[in-house]
Scaffold this motif. Sequence first.
Motif, short mmCIF file in Angstrom:
data_model
loop_
_atom_site.label_atom_id
_atom_site.label_comp_id
_atom_site.label_asym_id
_atom_site.label_seq_id
_atom_site.Cartn_x
_atom_site.Cartn_y
_atom_site.Cartn_z
N ALA A 194 3.59 -7.81 38.11
CA ALA A 194 3.76 -8.97 39.00
C ALA A 194 3.89 -10.26 38.19
O ALA A 194 4.42 -11.26 38.68
N ARG A 195 3.44 -10.23 36.94
CA ARG A 195 3.50 -11.43 36.08
C ARG A 195 4.91 -11.70 35.58
O ARG A 195 5.15 -12.68 34.90
N LEU A 196 5.84 -10.75 35.85
CA LEU A 196 7.23 -10.93 35.40
C LEU A 196 8.14 -11.14 36.61
O LEU A 196 8.25 -10.27 37.48
N THR A 197 8.78 -12.30 36.68
CA THR A 197 9.73 -12.60 37.76
C THR A 197 11.06 -12.99 37.12
O THR A 197 11.12 -13.28 35.92
N TYR A 198 12.12 -12.99 37.93
CA TYR A 198 13.41 -13.34 37.32
C TYR A 198 14.43 -13.87 38.33
O TYR A 198 14.33 -13.60 39.52
N ASP A 199 15.38 -14.64 37.79
CA ASP A 199 16.58 -15.07 38.50
C ASP A 199 17.76 -14.55 37.70
O ASP A 199 17.91 -14.91 36.52
N LEU A 200 18.59 -13.72 38.34
CA LEU A 200 19.73 -13.14 37.61
C LEU A 200 20.97 -14.02 37.81
O LEU A 200 21.94 -13.63 38.47
N ILE A 201 20.90 -15.20 37.27
CA ILE A 201 21.96 -16.20 37.43
C ILE A 201 22.14 -16.96 36.11
O ILE A 201 21.25 -16.94 35.27
#
Length: 330
Positions: free
Chosen positions: A55-62
């Motif tokens: 859960a500590r890893l989030t992302y925007d694939l942009i």
Amino acid sequence: MTERYVLVTGGFGFVGSYLVERLLKDDGTRIHVVDSLVSSPIDVGSFTRKLGNPARLTYDLIPIEAYWQKGEPRPRFDEIYHLASIVGPVGVLEHAGRIVKQITEDTYRMVEMAKADRARLCDVSTSEVYGGGRDGYCAEGDSKIIPPVVSVRLEYAVAKLACEVALINTARVSDLYAVIIRPFNIAGPRQSGRGGFVLPRFIDQALKNAPLTVYGTGKSIRAFTHVADVADGIVRALRKGTRGEVYNIGNPANKVHILELAERVIRISGTSSRPEFVDPKSIFGPLFEEANDKYPDSDRAMRELEWRPQFDLDEIIRQTLEYIKAGRRD
Ligand SMILES: NC(=O)c1ccc[n+]([C@@H]2O[C@H](COP(=O)([O-])OP(=O)(O)OC[C@H]3O[C@@H](n4cnc5c(N)ncnc54)[C@H](O)[C@@H]3O)[C@@H](O)[C@H]2O)c1
């Protein structure tokens, strides 16, 4: 326990993915990745599953530009690692004429974000800025050489150098806390042959029992550093480095001629392949340019950051061979 919120641009790239793994080892660190996947060598689903979908890893694939334009609300970051870039001896070719704009604009966006958040910023530059150094030997204080041949590769190098100069000056005239690292040749599992990097290319050829295509005479000098060692150096530079300072990150113990690298791949893989000398322009066209000889003086990183690379060249080759052989993308 230190609570940190960290941004990694290019965090699903070859180096970025190791940096993410390294940062996840620190309890209390939350990581946000911005990556357009334009040159990512991994399958993001397989990679995050392997990490246990933390859960500590989030992302925007942009792209960075789109993330920048989104504006608020966004997290306030404590650390920004800027890796996203056009890369690779072949990877750069399709961007000829637009490389300076892309690299400098994205770096300025990260500078503005770091200033707004009072975040520490690590800019990942390149050893290509040396332009060949002293017969390949490159120390941080050396003059930068602009080679006479105007190539696409030179556009990449001068873009990175322009960013370095702007960052150092910004750190002098504002409260920006920025450090710069200059990696030498990075290698290891997850590196894709697509960008034109030599070790995955040799391994692909060895696995097919095809000739290992050595450019020119094979006497080009490189020093290969395991990607996990580079990720460790990047974190150390940002956390322990001196503001406005530049650090070479490269393992001088792994200095080698490209022909010797080919011979080592042949020995370790047990292939029946043999080296074959070729002119790379006959494969990639007239825009292709080989890098100058380069190997690092890494005393500053070893002294000030207590950076100690762990992997020798044969181990790098073995690990990369196993990864490619298994057809993995995690
Ligand atoms: N690989 C090497 O040997 C080497 C040597 C010296 C310096 N570097 C530097 O290290 C950094 C990482 O290189 P790498 O080898 O991991 O390359 P890579 O292509 O594997 O990783 C770069 C990542 O950034 C992403 N990206 C590219 N442009 C983007 C953009 N505008 N917005 C968002 N995402 C974007 C790509 O999708 C990719 O996942 C680069 O800055 C490169 O210049 C690499």
